[in-house]
Design an enzyme around this catalytic site. Structure first.
Site, PDB file in Angstrom:
ATOM      1  N   ASN A   1     -16.376 -27.032  -6.764  1.00 16.78           N
ATOM      2  CA  ASN A   1     -15.464 -26.028  -7.424  1.00 16.78           C
ATOM      3  C   ASN A   1     -14.513 -26.052  -5.733  1.00 16.78           C
ATOM      4  O   ASN A   1     -14.423 -26.028  -4.878  1.00 16.78           O
ATOM      5  CB  ASN A   1     -16.177 -24.784  -7.380  1.00 16.78           C
ATOM      6  CG  ASN A   1     -14.830 -23.672  -7.468  1.00 16.78           C
ATOM      7  OD1 ASN A   1     -14.331 -23.662  -8.680  1.00 16.78           O
ATOM      8  ND2 ASN A   1     -15.170 -22.496  -6.419  1.00 16.78           N
TER       9      ASN A   1
ATOM     10  N   GLY B   1     -11.566 -22.740  -5.738  1.00 18.84           N
ATOM     11  CA  GLY B   1     -11.629 -21.583  -5.662  1.00 18.84           C
ATOM     12  C   GLY B   1     -10.934 -20.775  -4.483  1.00 18.84           C
ATOM     13  O   GLY B   1     -10.438 -21.226  -3.750  1.00 18.84           O
ATOM     14  N   THR B   2      -9.873 -19.949  -5.014  1.00 17.72           N
ATOM     15  CA  THR B   2      -9.411 -18.565  -4.278  1.00 17.72           C
ATOM     16  C   THR B   2     -10.595 -17.099  -4.354  1.00 17.72           C
ATOM     17  O   THR B   2     -10.074 -17.025  -5.248  1.00 17.72           O
ATOM     18  CB  THR B   2      -7.634 -18.208  -4.447  1.00 17.72           C
ATOM     19  OG1 THR B   2      -7.235 -19.864  -4.772  1.00 17.72           O
ATOM     20  CG2 THR B   2      -7.205 -17.397  -3.523  1.00 17.72           C
ATOM     21  N   TYR B   3     -10.360 -17.181  -3.081  1.00 18.47           N
ATOM     22  CA  TYR B   3     -11.798 -16.256  -2.793  1.00 18.47           C
ATOM     23  C   TYR B   3     -11.236 -15.578  -1.474  1.00 18.47           C
ATOM     24  O   TYR B   3     -10.586 -16.060  -0.508  1.00 18.47           O
ATOM     25  CB  TYR B   3     -12.973 -16.444  -2.475  1.00 18.47           C
ATOM     26  CG  TYR B   3     -13.792 -17.139  -3.807  1.00 18.47           C
ATOM     27  CD1 TYR B   3     -13.731 -16.837  -5.017  1.00 18.47           C
ATOM     28  CD2 TYR B   3     -13.168 -19.104  -3.667  1.00 18.47           C
ATOM     29  CE1 TYR B   3     -13.802 -17.723  -5.625  1.00 18.47           C
ATOM     30  CE2 TYR B   3     -14.370 -19.544  -4.524  1.00 18.47           C
ATOM     31  CZ  TYR B   3     -14.404 -18.795  -5.446  1.00 18.47           C
ATOM     32  OH  TYR B   3     -14.114 -19.991  -7.089  1.00 18.47           O
ATOM     33  N   ARG B   4     -10.744 -13.775  -0.957  1.00 13.98           N
ATOM     34  CA  ARG B   4     -10.941 -13.965   0.226  1.00 13.98           C
ATOM     35  C   ARG B   4     -11.303 -13.720   1.124  1.00 13.98           C
ATOM     36  O   ARG B   4     -12.677 -13.758   0.973  1.00 13.98           O
ATOM     37  CB  ARG B   4     -10.174 -12.162  -0.345  1.00 13.98           C
ATOM     38  CG  ARG B   4     -11.624 -10.886  -0.470  1.00 13.98           C
ATOM     39  CD  ARG B   4     -11.141  -9.532  -1.001  1.00 13.98           C
ATOM     40  NE  ARG B   4     -11.934  -8.752  -0.265  1.00 13.98           N
ATOM     41  CZ  ARG B   4     -11.873  -6.961  -0.501  1.00 13.98           C
ATOM     42  NH1 ARG B   4     -11.113  -7.205  -1.129  1.00 13.98           N
ATOM     43  NH2 ARG B   4     -12.793  -6.457   0.226  1.00 13.98           N
TER      44      ARG B   4
ATOM     45  N   HIS C   1     -17.966 -15.727 -10.105  1.00 12.49           N
ATOM     46  CA  HIS C   1     -17.233 -16.880  -9.411  1.00 12.49           C
ATOM     47  C   HIS C   1     -17.649 -17.999  -9.490  1.00 12.49           C
ATOM     48  O   HIS C   1     -18.915 -17.987  -9.104  1.00 12.49           O
ATOM     49  CB  HIS C   1     -16.523 -16.315  -7.675  1.00 12.49           C
ATOM     50  CG  HIS C   1     -15.143 -14.957  -7.919  1.00 12.49           C
ATOM     51  ND1 HIS C   1     -15.281 -14.218  -7.333  1.00 12.49           N
ATOM     52  CD2 HIS C   1     -14.482 -14.938  -9.218  1.00 12.49           C
ATOM     53  CE1 HIS C   1     -14.151 -13.040  -7.552  1.00 12.49           C
ATOM     54  NE2 HIS C   1     -13.414 -13.398  -8.085  1.00 12.49           N
TER      55      HIS C   1
ATOM     56  N   GLU D   1     -10.960 -28.578 -10.812  1.00 13.81           N
ATOM     57  CA  GLU D   1      -9.271 -29.027 -10.297  1.00 13.81           C
ATOM     58  C   GLU D   1      -8.774 -29.754 -10.575  1.00 13.81           C
ATOM     59  O   GLU D   1      -7.085 -29.309 -10.928  1.00 13.81           O
ATOM     60  CB  GLU D   1      -9.760 -27.393  -9.355  1.00 13.81           C
ATOM     61  CG  GLU D   1     -10.219 -25.871  -9.799  1.00 13.81           C
ATOM     62  CD  GLU D   1     -11.556 -25.915 -10.137  1.00 13.81           C
ATOM     63  OE1 GLU D   1     -12.558 -25.050 -10.567  1.00 13.81           O
ATOM     64  OE2 GLU D   1     -12.655 -26.939  -9.415  1.00 13.81           O
TER      65      GLU D   1
ATOM     66  N   GLU E   1      -5.917  -4.805  -2.496  1.00 15.11           N
ATOM     67  CA  GLU E   1      -6.178  -5.714  -3.646  1.00 15.11           C
ATOM     68  C   GLU E   1      -5.230  -5.703  -4.618  1.00 15.11           C
ATOM     69  O   GLU E   1      -4.487  -5.049  -4.635  1.00 15.11           O
ATOM     70  CB  GLU E   1      -7.573  -5.926  -4.335  1.00 15.11           C
ATOM     71  CG  GLU E   1      -8.437  -6.467  -3.359  1.00 15.11           C
ATOM     72  CD  GLU E   1      -8.279  -7.549  -3.832  1.00 15.11           C
ATOM     73  OE1 GLU E   1      -7.873  -8.197  -4.495  1.00 15.11           O
ATOM     74  OE2 GLU E   1      -8.956  -9.000  -3.177  1.00 15.11           O
TER      75      GLU E   1
END
Length: 492
Positions: free
Chosen positions: A176, A178-181, A198, A240, A290
């Site tokens: 994966n 991904g973008t996560y805070r 997610h 991706e 956010e």
């Protein structure tokens, strides 16, 4: 190669000219600067001012990226608002910076169908010029700052995070990006928001069932399409990296092995933080400003232990501002939410013409479709709510006819005001999955969904009266061109 990190390629499908594929952040910043879409702040700035600059640039029409050469208390530069305008978004794809939004949507949709384009593996990359494995202190390398006033600390808001499936760690497709805070909680410790829907949340749940840590590589300052794809909703088993090549118009992205864990990472990134998500451990994280334009509360989130940091010489820290729309995150997630939802709908309903899911990461969606029979618009909306992204995020769905441009809000409002009978065309579906960061979700993570069918009625629905649409008078297109040329001449 026209310059380091940039490749000129011939446009397929009979089109003329060239487009650009970027393999790192720096080459894209060079293009932005050449196009007047990047400004440099040469004086030293307080890190607490950078968030305000990100907000300010997003407030401007076609606001530029802002590059801070000197940040007080740190050694390395910061850039923000890299994706923060439609001009920058178009340049990311090698298009003219004045390309209209709908044309960008259609071009992304065309490139989407080039998937898969496998990446090119390179043995080494500039990100591995320096590697720290002992006495790690993230503050020595990254010029960290608070994004919004009441954030609980410094956050990484634009990281591309690489993680593998614990049950199938060698699977390329299940790896994966991904973008996560991520909240910086110490010199070698981060918090990460891994929500259950997610991909990384699924991987974490699998690992915790085995009481195993999740190895991750946190990549900062990637090329613009890679960052774009990291926040794009696709199927769990789709790569991706293969989509990056497709969206680069067929040019493979470059990947390499991370310095210590051997995860395959974007070769062009500025910084790579390696470490592990600890299993079955949660600590307080947040508040954080956010994307819905409000602060999330403090909550228990997973914890990352940093084991190594690799970086280019003089690494550039790229971060984004999140706030009341529109800000950089809205430009970043607008079309990369719209296109996949469009493709999923189109598979089931070929009548669908376009999807505008640009509003708050798809919490609001407008779908344009041909209507075959009565109730068709509502059926399209319900299908949208069964997609992986739509199930959690989509809350307010407006369906319009195929002759309505869903990216033109004036046309959408025309359809709303002339096609909607509130008694029969507005539906509320209660107690559905929702996005917990939406402050209207109650309890957090649950939504009531709203469907507004703004399409023209068709049998067997009762059609109380026929309507005939106005069409532009003959010669309208000719006069658009004449007037446009007169305006250009007058402004010289």
């Amino acid at each position: 190669m026209s310059e380091a990190g940039v490749k000129d390629i011939q446009v397929p499908s009979g089109k003329t000219g060239t487009t650009k594929a970027y393999h790192d952040l720096r080459s894209f910043l060079a293009t932005l600067e050449a196009e007047g879409q990047l400004v440099r702040v040469k004086n030293e700035v307080d890190p607490e001012e950078i968030g305000a600059a990100g907000r300010a640039s997003a407030n401007l029409k076609n606001g530029p990226a802002v590059f801070f050469e000197k940040v007080k208390g740190y050694k390395n530069p910061v850039v923000t608002n890299v994706h923060g305008s439609w001009a920058n978004h178009a340049l990311m794809m090698g298009m003219d910076k004045d390309t209209p939004v709908k044309e960008q949507f259609l071009e992304l949709s065309r490139r989407w169908d080039l998937y898969p384009v496998a990446p090119k593996r390179v043995p080494t990359a500039p990100v591995n010029e320096n590697t720290v494995t002992e006495n790690i202190n993230i503050f020595d390398i990254i010029s960290l700052y608070r994004i919004n006033t009441y954030d609980s600390g410094c956050f990484l808001s634009k990281a591309c995070i690489v993680s593998a499936d614990p049950e199938d760690p060698t699977s390329y497709g299940k790896t994966n990006l991904g973008t996560y805070r991520m909240q910086v909680k110490g010199k070698d410790k981060l918090g990460i928001q891994a929500l259950p829907f997610h991909d990384i949340g699924l991987q974490l749940s699998k690992a915790e069932a085995l009481n195993q840590p999740v190895p991750i590589a946190i990549c900062l300052g990637c090329d613009p399409i890679t960052t774009f794809m990291a926040s794009t909703p696709i199927r769990y088993d789709q790569s991706e990296y293969d989509y990056v090549g497709a969206l680069n118009n067929g040019v493979p992205m470059e990947i390499t092995k991370s310095a210590t864990l051997g995860l395959e990472i974007p070769a062009g990134c500025e910084i790579c933080i390696e470490g592990y998500i600890e299993p079955r451990l949660r600590e307080c994280e947040g508040p954080f400003g956010e994307f819905p334009g409000s602060y999330s509360g403090a909550r228990l989130q997973a914890v990352v232990r940093i084991t190594a940091i690799s970086h280019r010489n003089n690494p550039v820290f790229e971060n984004l501002y999140l706030g009341i729309p529109w800000s950089e995150i809205d430009y970043l997630m607008a079309l990369n939410t719209s296109v996949p939802l469009y493709k999923m709908l189109k598979d089931t309903f070929p009548e669908v013409q376009a999807v505008n899911a640009m509003y708050t990461h798809g919490i609001g969606v407008i779908v344009s479709t041909k209507v075959r029979f009565g109730g068709f618009g509502k059926a399209v909306a319900m299908r949208l709510l069964t997609t992986p992204h739509g199930m959690a995020y989509n809350k307010i769905i407006i369906v319009v006819d195929e002759f309505v441009d869903p990216f033109n809000l004036e046309q959408v409002m025309w359809a709303m005001t002339t096609r909607v009978d509130p008694d029969k065309d507005v539906s509320v579906i209660k107690n559905c999955p929702g996005m917990p960061l939406d402050p209207s979700s109650n309890p957090p993570g649950m939504h009531n969904k709203l469907i507004i069918d703004a399409t023209t009625p068709k049998a067997p629905e009762i059609v109380s009266r026929e309507t005939e649409l106005l069409t532009p008078p003959a010669g309208t297109e000719k006069w658009e061109e004449i007037i446009s040329q007169l305006v250009k001449a007058a402004r010289k």
